[in-house]
Design an enzyme around this catalytic site. Structure first.
Site, mmCIF file in Angstrom:
data_model
loop_
_atom_site.group_PDB
_atom_site.id
_atom_site.type_symbol
_atom_site.label_atom_id
_atom_site.label_comp_id
_atom_site.label_asym_id
_atom_site.label_seq_id
_atom_site.Cartn_x
_atom_site.Cartn_y
_atom_site.Cartn_z
ATOM 1 N N LYS A 148 5.268 -25.038 22.756
ATOM 2 C CA LYS A 148 6.218 -23.921 22.810
ATOM 3 C C LYS A 148 6.858 -23.923 24.193
ATOM 4 C CE LYS A 148 4.245 -20.963 19.261
ATOM 5 N NZ LYS A 148 5.205 -21.296 18.206
ATOM 6 N N HIS B 142 1.074 -28.549 10.084
ATOM 7 C CA HIS B 142 2.419 -29.144 9.977
ATOM 8 C C HIS B 142 2.446 -30.604 10.458
ATOM 9 C CE1 HIS B 142 3.429 -25.094 9.148
ATOM 10 N NE2 HIS B 142 3.634 -24.687 10.385
ATOM 11 N N LYS C 136 -0.668 -20.191 5.089
ATOM 12 C CA LYS C 136 -1.573 -20.522 6.171
ATOM 13 C C LYS C 136 -1.804 -19.277 7.047
ATOM 14 C CE LYS C 136 0.211 -22.527 10.242
ATOM 15 N NZ LYS C 136 1.096 -21.719 11.036
ATOM 16 N N ARG D 237 0.828 -1.219 0.000
ATOM 17 C CA ARG D 237 0.000 0.000 0.000
ATOM 18 C C ARG D 237 0.855 1.258 0.000
ATOM 19 N NH1 ARG D 237 -5.645 -0.792 1.891
ATOM 20 N NH2 ARG D 237 -5.856 -2.979 1.449
ATOM 21 N N ASP E 204 -2.400 -23.777 15.031
ATOM 22 C CA ASP E 204 -1.127 -23.240 14.537
ATOM 23 C C ASP E 204 -0.197 -24.339 14.026
ATOM 24 O OD1 ASP E 204 0.738 -21.016 14.224
ATOM 25 O OD2 ASP E 204 1.870 -21.922 15.871
ATOM 26 N N LYS F 288 10.796 -28.491 3.716
ATOM 27 C CA LYS F 288 12.013 -28.893 4.434
ATOM 28 C C LYS F 288 12.574 -30.163 3.782
ATOM 29 C CE LYS F 288 10.392 -27.049 8.894
ATOM 30 N NZ LYS F 288 11.329 -26.066 9.409
ATOM 31 N N HIS G 86 5.047 -24.679 5.080
ATOM 32 C CA HIS G 86 6.503 -24.632 4.855
ATOM 33 C C HIS G 86 7.199 -25.915 5.315
ATOM 34 C CE1 HIS G 86 6.723 -23.360 9.088
ATOM 35 N NE2 HIS G 86 8.009 -23.656 9.058
ATOM 36 N N GLU H 272 9.301 -26.701 20.438
ATOM 37 C CA GLU H 272 9.918 -25.405 20.145
ATOM 38 C C GLU H 272 10.427 -24.792 21.426
ATOM 39 O OE1 GLU H 272 8.158 -22.997 16.843
ATOM 40 O OE2 GLU H 272 6.363 -23.800 17.768
HETATM 41 C C1 BG6 Z 1 4.658 -21.649 11.989
HETATM 42 C C2 BG6 Z 1 3.902 -21.386 13.255
HETATM 43 O O1 BG6 Z 1 3.792 -22.089 10.979
HETATM 44 O O2 BG6 Z 1 5.638 -22.657 12.234
HETATM 45 C C3 BG6 Z 1 4.852 -20.955 14.364
HETATM 46 O O3 BG6 Z 1 2.945 -20.356 13.013
HETATM 47 C C4 BG6 Z 1 5.940 -21.969 14.532
HETATM 48 O O4 BG6 Z 1 4.151 -20.753 15.580
HETATM 49 C C5 BG6 Z 1 6.598 -22.287 13.205
HETATM 50 O O5 BG6 Z 1 6.899 -21.436 15.439
HETATM 51 C C6 BG6 Z 1 7.565 -23.436 13.340
HETATM 52 O O6 BG6 Z 1 8.286 -23.573 12.166
HETATM 53 P P1 BG6 Z 1 9.757 -24.158 12.173
HETATM 54 O O7 BG6 Z 1 10.143 -24.190 10.737
HETATM 55 O O8 BG6 Z 1 10.580 -23.196 12.981
HETATM 56 O O9 BG6 Z 1 9.675 -25.500 12.807
#
Ligand code: BG6
Length: 485
Positions: free
Chosen positions: A341, A245, A153, A49, A240, A187, A183, A221
């Site tokens: 987390k 994932h 996402k 924008r 999330d 990997k 994503h 994490e």
């Molecule tokens: C994201 C989540 O999609 O993936 C995050 O929104 C998370 O909360 C992240 O931390 C983890 O990705 P990676 O590649 O660090 O394992």
């Protein structure tokens, strides 16, 4: 995955100056350019924008992002200077989209490009509807070349909103134009699951209920919610991480052998797994939320003390679930999904525990010394795998020790490409294998949507621990394999 070519095209990033673009996309494009994986004729158009940006300032931003990711200025300066452009989308009025279309046509004319266009929507979900309809109203959902659209996402907040999003996209774009990014699929270690299973017949022949006792997919994490509380507090670990994932990992592990490795056949097999899932029972789920604690000796705040989190939030930052796949290959084998987390350290690992020997032949003082074989696939960090087998302990007539046969990527390979680098290249090649089909999104929501309506208890766990003790039952029995961080 088919070795398709990168054709000349325009790569148009909505949200071009935003966080995702700076942290992931621009560095990925820079790496591809530096590794000569890009066609001579890829041009990038950043869209935002901001009316104060222009071609020159966008080029500077692109260079900064690429250098911050570890690239050298001399590797990318020429590329950025010749191929990066900027266009504002103003307030998104119809005239803004008409102007955008005119700019695309001008760039294509100036640089001799066919009308091959990728629209990467690195924008919040709330803006997707307007952007998609804006593109379509100016006729940009089609061209004389190809048009691809990339979406990040979250793919919906629950089953109903995911259905609406799928419907909205379908209104303007065909499924073979849509690239939904998870994503994790980019990997290397996740893609290796296909090679591991289908390139090594010794494992594939054991890959079923006759030989496997249980499977655990665990994404721990170290980080907390950071600066993303606004998003995360409405999402939680189930939306999330688990719905996307972890479920993607589950389908890759459990799918049948596809006829070929290609987008249609791989995605079809993954969808079949999701259609075979048994409904999840309330007793097979435990949620947790971190309270204050310490990680690597450093004190860290609890979730409720994080900036932007409501004082009485019950959002889960940890989830452990048992799921079951009701098909001939897997019936009766529990799959444990665990993510949290503020765990002791970052570790994404899959554990496959094989069935134990039917009769114990080796014991020490009446206690069986034989343990089940276990395969551990470490997806990150310190990528690799280990297969744990029993070995006779020298000097003892019948004691058995579990020894890992192991492999680490870093011992063999120099470089592991970053997920976005792989995914951007696949979009440019038109290979949808590593992207999520709309049916996968909807089937995954069919599985998890009922959980969103339960009144569940969220157990506290101290930051720096492995989650609430109430979740211990939802893990493979050889827990020390995961605890051995
Ligand atoms: C994201 C989540 O999609 O993936 C995050 O929104 C998370 O909360 C992240 O931390 C983890 O990705 P990676 O590649 O660090 O394992």
């Amino acid at each position: 995955m088919a070795n398709k070519q990168v054709e000349p095209s325009l790569f148009i990033i909505f949200g071009g100056t935003g966080d995702l673009s700076r942290r992931k996309l621009l560095p990925a494009i820079g790496r591809l350019a530096a590794s000569l994986s890009l066609s001579d004729n890829l041009h990038v158009l950043g869209i935002a924008r901001d009316t104060r940006q222009d071609d020159a300032s966008f080029r500077d931003l692109a260079m900064e992002s690429m250098i911050a990711s570890g690239l050298r200025a001399d590797e990318i300066a020429g590329f950025c200077n010749r191929r990066f452009h900027y266009q504002t989308i103003g307030n998104g009025a119809p005239s803004d989209y008409t102007q955008l279309r005119a700019r695309l046509e001008l760039l294509e004319q100036q640089h001799g490009l066919p009308a091959n266009r990728t629209f990467y929507l690195a924008i919040p979900t709330a803006s997707l509807g307007d952007t998609l309809s804006g593109l379509a109203s100016a006729g940009m959902n089609q061209s004389s070349g190809w048009v691809r659209i990339v979406i990040e996402k979250p793919f919906g907040y629950d089953r109903a909103s995911a259905g609406e999003l799928v419907g909205l996209i379908r209104k303007y774009f065909a499924e073979d134009q849509v690239y939904r990014i998870d994503h994790y699929l980019g990997k290397e270690t996740v893609q290796n699951l296909l090679v591991f299973r289908f390139g090594n017949p010794i494992f594939e022949s054991l890959w079923n209920r006759d030989h496997i006792d249980s499977v655990q997919i665990s994404v721990s994490e170290e980080l907390g919610v950071g600066t993303r509380a606004g998003y995360y507090d409405k999402a939680g670990a189930l939306r999330d991480m688990v719905q996307n994932h972890l479920t993607q990992l589950l389908t890759l592990l459990a799918m049948e052998v596809p006829p070929v490795i290609g987008a249609d056949s791989v995605r079809y097999e993954k969808i079949k797994v999701l259609r075979s899932m048994a409904p999840i029972l309330p007793g097979d789920v435990t949620f947790g939320q971190y309270s204050k604690g310490a990680i690597r000796g450093q004190p860290v705040p609890g979730y409720l003390e994080e900036i932007g989190v409501g004082a009485s939030s019950t959002t889960e930052t940890f989830a452990a679930l048992k799921v079951e796949i009701m098909n001939w290959r897997w019936q009766g084998v529990p799959f444990y999904l665990r993510t949290g987390k503020r765990m002791p350290r970052q570790l994404t690992r899959i554990g496959v525990q094989f069935r134990n020997a039917p009769v114990c032949m080796f014991d020490v003082d009446g206690v069986c010394a034989v343990k089940p074989n276990t395969l551990l696939l470490t997806l990150q960090p310190d990528e690799g795998f280990s297969l744990h087998i029993g070995v006779k302990k020298p000097g003892s007539p019948s004691d058995v020790k579990q020894i890992p046969l192991s492999f680490k990527y870093r011992d063999i390979f120099d470089d592991i490409p970053e997920a976005y680098q792989t995914l951007v290249l696949d979009v440019l090649k038109g290979d949808q294998t590593l992207f999520v089909h709309s049916d996968e999104v909807l089937e995954a929501w069919n599985l998890y949507d009922p959980l969103l309506r339960w009144k569940y208890k969220v157990y506290p766990y101290a930051a720096g621990t492995r989650g609430p003790a109430e979740a211990d039952r939802l893990a493979i029995s050889e827990k020390e394999l995961f605890e051995n961080f």
